[in-house]
Design an enzyme around this catalytic site. Structure first.
Site, PDB file in Angstrom:
ATOM      1  CG  ASP A   2      46.153  37.742  51.369  1.00  0.00           C
ATOM      2  OD1 ASP A   2      45.056  37.603  50.714  1.00  0.00           O
ATOM      3  OD2 ASP A   2      47.180  37.200  51.043  1.00  0.00           O
ATOM      4  N   GLY A   3      43.363  36.277  52.806  1.00  0.00           N
ATOM      5  CA  GLY A   3      43.248  34.640  53.205  1.00  0.00           C
ATOM      6  C   GLY A   3      41.762  34.504  53.044  1.00  0.00           C
ATOM      7  CG  ASN A   4      38.779  37.593  53.362  1.00  0.00           C
ATOM      8  OD1 ASN A   4      39.212  37.312  54.385  1.00  0.00           O
ATOM      9  ND2 ASN A   4      38.340  38.822  53.017  1.00  0.00           N
ATOM     10  N   GLY A   5      39.453  34.039  50.292  1.00  0.00           N
ATOM     11  CA  GLY A   5      39.445  33.457  49.566  1.00  0.00           C
ATOM     12  C   GLY A   5      39.725  32.008  49.713  1.00  0.00           C
ATOM     13  CG  ASN A  50      42.287  44.167  45.677  1.00  0.00           C
ATOM     14  OD1 ASN A  50      42.121  44.593  46.889  1.00  0.00           O
ATOM     15  ND2 ASN A  50      42.917  43.010  45.397  1.00  0.00           N
ATOM     16  CG  LEU A 168      56.056  44.654  52.584  1.00  0.00           C
ATOM     17  CD1 LEU A 168      56.776  45.948  52.557  1.00  0.00           C
ATOM     18  CD2 LEU A 168      55.322  44.513  53.863  1.00  0.00           C
TER      19      LEU A 168
END
Ligand code: IPE
Ligand code: MG
Length: 213
Positions: A2-5, A50, A168
């Site tokens: 997580d955290g690409n954006g 998603n 989660l």
């Protein structure tokens, strides 16, 4: 992963670039796996939730997947990786399904297990497994586990979530019953093999009791 954006936003870049850098983090990690001697690494790449993202972003992610399989499959084969896909991946676009089938066949004899969760949602995985177990006439923890997508993977020992979120998000809920968990602030594109080594050190220091004492 997580955290690409947020990684992209911090730099004033489009989210797609964040996802590209996320793929590079995956590549780095897979290349560094050898000395870590992990039995299996499972990556949560695309969840069944998603699809709620914009059509553009979903397209970007699917195209990234196409490009990644094409560019990295030869390296997986050369490095003895055995690919496994969990989730409802056969519902993805037909050309991706074909590519994945080919990748699974070509890596079938590998020894280093890399599992990728694609169109994966844990609750529906459990429901599917329970339905199969019921059809066979016995619903127990063992019969359900025997029908999960992860049935042929080793037990989940350590679950890491990046980017500071502490939840989660429908990932490996059943399998996480006794998993150790680690929540790190690092955004996924910044995740380095050294972060995984650190996580393994942290894991090694924990006392696991499985409800005993
Ligand atoms: C994770 O990064 C990548 C996928 C879900 C495919 P995000 O896209 O969720 O990044 P944030 O949460 O917006 O930072
Ligand atoms: Mg996110």
């Amino acid at each position: 992963m997580d955290g690409n954006g947020r990684w992209a936003r911090k730099r004033g870049l489009p989210r797609a670039i964040g996802h590209q850098r996320g793929v590079e983090a995956v590549r780095r990690l897979v290349r560094a796996l050898e000395p870590m001697r992990l039995e299996c690494l499972t990556l949560y790449a695309f969840s069944s939730e998603n699809w709620k993202r914009s059509e553009d972003e979903v397209d970007d992610l699917m195209n990234l997947m196409r490009r990644f399989i094409k560019s990295d499959l030869p390296e997986f084969i050369a490095n003895d990786v055995k690919l496994k896909i969990i989730g409802d991946w056969e519902a993805l676009a037909p050309d991706i399904v074909d590519m994945l089938r080919d990748a699974l066949a070509q890596t079938a004899n590998g020894t280093k297990r890399l599992a990728v969760a694609l169109n994966y949602g844990s609750q529906s995985e459990i429901a599917r497994a329970a339905a199969k177990a019921a059809k066979e006439g016995s619903i127990t923890p063992e019969t359900i586990a025997a029908h999960l997508d992860t049935r042929d993977l080793p037990p989940l020992d350590l679950l890491i979530r990046t980017s500071g979120e502490i939840r989660l998000s429908n990932f490996l809920l059943w399998q996480a019953a006794y998993a150790e968990m680690l929540f790190v602030d690092t955004l996924w594109p910044d995740f380095q093999p050294a972060h995984l080594t650190q996580a393994l050190d942290n894991f090694a220091s924990r006392e696991r009791r499985y409800g005993g004492r």
